[in-house]
Design a protein around this motif. Structure first.
Motif, PDB file in Angstrom:
ATOM      1  N   LYS A  12       0.849  -1.190   0.000  1.00  0.00           N
ATOM      2  CA  LYS A  12       0.000   0.000   0.000  1.00  0.00           C
ATOM      3  C   LYS A  12       0.881   1.235   0.000  1.00  0.00           C
ATOM      4  O   LYS A  12       1.744   1.401   0.852  1.00  0.00           O
ATOM      5  CB  LYS A  12      -0.914   0.012   1.234  1.00  0.00           C
ATOM      6  N   VAL A  13       0.698   2.076  -0.992  1.00  0.00           N
ATOM      7  CA  VAL A  13       1.477   3.307  -1.109  1.00  0.00           C
ATOM      8  C   VAL A  13       0.739   4.421  -0.361  1.00  0.00           C
ATOM      9  O   VAL A  13      -0.448   4.664  -0.600  1.00  0.00           O
ATOM     10  CB  VAL A  13       1.673   3.696  -2.588  1.00  0.00           C
ATOM     11  N   SER A  14       1.434   5.085   0.541  1.00  0.00           N
ATOM     12  CA  SER A  14       0.835   6.180   1.302  1.00  0.00           C
ATOM     13  C   SER A  14       0.758   7.433   0.457  1.00  0.00           C
ATOM     14  O   SER A  14       1.509   7.597  -0.506  1.00  0.00           O
ATOM     15  CB  SER A  14       1.661   6.461   2.567  1.00  0.00           C
ATOM     16  N   ASP A  15      -0.116   8.324   0.802  1.00  0.00           N
ATOM     17  CA  ASP A  15      -0.233   9.614   0.132  1.00  0.00           C
ATOM     18  C   ASP A  15       0.718  10.591   0.792  1.00  0.00           C
ATOM     19  O   ASP A  15       0.655  10.804   2.020  1.00  0.00           O
ATOM     20  CB  ASP A  15      -1.674  10.127   0.203  1.00  0.00           C
ATOM     21  N   PHE A  16       1.585  11.182   0.005  1.00  0.00           N
ATOM     22  CA  PHE A  16       2.565  12.122   0.535  1.00  0.00           C
ATOM     23  C   PHE A  16       2.227  13.524   0.044  1.00  0.00           C
ATOM     24  O   PHE A  16       1.814  13.720  -1.109  1.00  0.00           O
ATOM     25  CB  PHE A  16       3.981  11.730   0.080  1.00  0.00           C
ATOM     26  N   GLU A  17       2.426  14.496   0.898  1.00  0.00           N
ATOM     27  CA  GLU A  17       2.169  15.880   0.525  1.00  0.00           C
ATOM     28  C   GLU A  17       3.339  16.473  -0.252  1.00  0.00           C
ATOM     29  O   GLU A  17       3.222  17.560  -0.804  1.00  0.00           O
ATOM     30  CB  GLU A  17       1.905  16.716   1.781  1.00  0.00           C
ATOM     31  N   GLY A  18       4.462  15.811  -0.273  1.00  0.00           N
ATOM     32  CA  GLY A  18       5.631  16.299  -0.986  1.00  0.00           C
ATOM     33  C   GLY A  18       6.826  15.426  -0.692  1.00  0.00           C
ATOM     34  O   GLY A  18       6.765  14.488   0.120  1.00  0.00           O
ATOM     35  N   PRO A  19       7.936  15.705  -1.321  1.00  0.00           N
ATOM     36  CA  PRO A  19       9.120  14.871  -1.105  1.00  0.00           C
ATOM     37  C   PRO A  19       9.651  14.949   0.326  1.00  0.00           C
ATOM     38  O   PRO A  19      10.117  13.946   0.855  1.00  0.00           O
ATOM     39  CB  PRO A  19      10.118  15.444  -2.111  1.00  0.00           C
ATOM     40  N   LEU A  20       9.553  16.105   0.964  1.00  0.00           N
ATOM     41  CA  LEU A  20      10.014  16.206   2.354  1.00  0.00           C
ATOM     42  C   LEU A  20       9.155  15.346   3.270  1.00  0.00           C
ATOM     43  O   LEU A  20       9.660  14.730   4.217  1.00  0.00           O
ATOM     44  CB  LEU A  20       9.979  17.672   2.810  1.00  0.00           C
ATOM     45  N   SER A  61       5.048  13.431  -9.479  1.00  0.00           N
ATOM     46  CA  SER A  61       5.270  14.829  -9.857  1.00  0.00           C
ATOM     47  C   SER A  61       6.757  15.116  -9.972  1.00  0.00           C
ATOM     48  O   SER A  61       7.611  14.362  -9.490  1.00  0.00           O
ATOM     49  CB  SER A  61       4.621  15.749  -8.829  1.00  0.00           C
ATOM     50  N   SER A  62       7.048  16.264 -10.564  1.00  0.00           N
ATOM     51  CA  SER A  62       8.432  16.629 -10.835  1.00  0.00           C
ATOM     52  C   SER A  62       9.210  16.916  -9.555  1.00  0.00           C
ATOM     53  O   SER A  62      10.428  16.699  -9.503  1.00  0.00           O
ATOM     54  CB  SER A  62       8.471  17.847 -11.752  1.00  0.00           C
ATOM     55  N   GLU A  63       8.531  17.360  -8.516  1.00  0.00           N
ATOM     56  CA  GLU A  63       9.244  17.686  -7.287  1.00  0.00           C
ATOM     57  C   GLU A  63       9.809  16.426  -6.622  1.00  0.00           C
ATOM     58  O   GLU A  63      10.868  16.463  -5.983  1.00  0.00           O
ATOM     59  CB  GLU A  63       8.327  18.438  -6.314  1.00  0.00           C
ATOM     60  N   PHE A  64       9.128  15.285  -6.762  1.00  0.00           N
ATOM     61  CA  PHE A  64       9.657  14.020  -6.228  1.00  0.00           C
ATOM     62  C   PHE A  64      10.911  13.602  -7.006  1.00  0.00           C
ATOM     63  O   PHE A  64      11.882  13.132  -6.410  1.00  0.00           O
ATOM     64  CB  PHE A  64       8.594  12.926  -6.286  1.00  0.00           C
ATOM     65  N   LEU A  65      10.865  13.753  -8.319  1.00  0.00           N
ATOM     66  CA  LEU A  65      12.026  13.402  -9.153  1.00  0.00           C
ATOM     67  C   LEU A  65      13.190  14.355  -8.890  1.00  0.00           C
ATOM     68  O   LEU A  65      14.352  13.946  -8.919  1.00  0.00           O
ATOM     69  CB  LEU A  65      11.632  13.427 -10.625  1.00  0.00           C
ATOM     70  N   GLU A  66      12.867  15.624  -8.637  1.00  0.00           N
ATOM     71  CA  GLU A  66      13.922  16.597  -8.338  1.00  0.00           C
ATOM     72  C   GLU A  66      14.629  16.242  -7.036  1.00  0.00           C
ATOM     73  O   GLU A  66      15.858  16.339  -6.933  1.00  0.00           O
ATOM     74  CB  GLU A  66      13.313  17.996  -8.257  1.00  0.00           C
ATOM     75  N   MET A  67      13.862  15.806  -6.025  1.00  0.00           N
ATOM     76  CA  MET A  67      14.467  15.393  -4.755  1.00  0.00           C
ATOM     77  C   MET A  67      15.341  14.153  -4.966  1.00  0.00           C
ATOM     78  O   MET A  67      16.400  14.010  -4.333  1.00  0.00           O
ATOM     79  CB  MET A  67      13.377  15.128  -3.714  1.00  0.00           C
ATOM     80  N   ALA A  68      14.888  13.246  -5.823  1.00  0.00           N
ATOM     81  CA  ALA A  68      15.683  12.037  -6.093  1.00  0.00           C
ATOM     82  C   ALA A  68      17.038  12.408  -6.701  1.00  0.00           C
ATOM     83  O   ALA A  68      18.090  11.873  -6.305  1.00  0.00           O
ATOM     84  CB  ALA A  68      14.918  11.102  -7.024  1.00  0.00           C
ATOM     85  N   SER A  69      17.030  13.342  -7.674  1.00  0.00           N
ATOM     86  CA  SER A  69      18.300  13.772  -8.269  1.00  0.00           C
ATOM     87  C   SER A  69      19.170  14.500  -7.256  1.00  0.00           C
ATOM     88  O   SER A  69      20.404  14.406  -7.292  1.00  0.00           O
ATOM     89  CB  SER A  69      18.008  14.679  -9.471  1.00  0.00           C
TER      90      SER A  69
END
Length: 245
Positions: A12-20, A61-69
């Motif tokens: 089960k994937v939780s809902d996150f409000e953002g990468p932080l 979203s792009s902000e999750f990918l940006e945090m990954a990079s």
């Protein structure tokens, strides 16, 4: 393979409000120290979570990918011989995570005080009718006028008759009685002291006459002759003394 497929379906994937928010949950799940996180471990868990989101056909979203990079870059810099930049980037990330954690905590506290079950409507403006519509009988108006007039009279000063026994009483001055006594002794004939006080005279006149006699004796205008205990005390002008008896 069957077991792996069933395990993937149960994830089960939780809902996150953002990468932080995702990073904080991963740190809490794996009991990491937020002030000294392991970038390699955190990057591995973060990428696994991104894959799970993509496998569940969820839009990342792009902000999750940006945090990954960003995490990949910090890990890459940390592998260099001089990794001072990696330490600065790591401290910056840790500071953001601590700040975000405090914001979440304060939001939870504020949520306890807020409620959406109450609707408050400001009072509507009411136009008041200032027209007096009550009908009074003539007798009521007359009584109201009489009552108001009575209250007005109570504020007026007392009538003159209220002071008739005080201010209208005859006031006799001492100087006028001095003249009176000297006229009685004008021809030089002694007079009896008690004859100066006529029966029925007002008290103010009697007092003024007594004070006038004292004033004349004090100024040596007259003298007193006779025994002080006798009723035949006489008053004599000093300019016309008679032989003492």
């Amino acid at each position: 393979m069957g077991n792996d497929t069933s395990a993937a379906l149960q994830y089960k994937v939780s809902d996150f409000e953002g990468p932080l928010d995702m990073l904080l949950q991963l740190i809490a799940k794996h009991k990491m120290d937020i002030c000294d996180i392991e970038i390699a471990v955190l990057l591995e868990q973060y990428m696994e979570q991104i894959k799970n989101m993509q496998s569940g056909q969820m839009e990342v979203s792009s902000e999750f990918l940006e945090m990954a990079s960003r995490l990949v870059y910090i890990k890459s810099v940390s592998l260099l011989p001089k990794h001072e930049e990696a330490q600065e980037l790591k401290k910056e990330l840790e500071g953001q995570l601590i700040e975000y954690q405090e914001c979440r905590r304060m939001a939870a506290e504020l949520a306890k005080m807020a409620t959406y079950d109450i609707y408050v409507k400001p009072p509507s403006k009411v136009k008041f009718d200032m027209t007096y519509t009550r009908v009074h009988q003539p007798q009521e108006i007359a009584k109201a006028f009489a009552a108001a007039a009575g209250r007005g009279k109570s504020k007026l000063p007392p009538p003159r008759e209220a002071f008739s026994g005080i201010i209208e009483r005859k006031i006799v001055s001492v100087s006028s009685r001095v003249v009176y006594v000297l006229r009685q002794l004008w021809d030089g004939t002694p007079i009896k002291y008690r004859n100066l006080f006529k029966e029925g005279s007002p008290k103010s006149e009697l007092v003024a006459t007594f004070l006038a006699v004292l004033e004349l004796v004090k100024n040596s205008r007259i003298r007193i002759d006779g025994d002080g205990d006798s009723a035949d005390v006489r008053l004599i002008r000093k300019e016309n003394r008679v032989e003492e008896y």
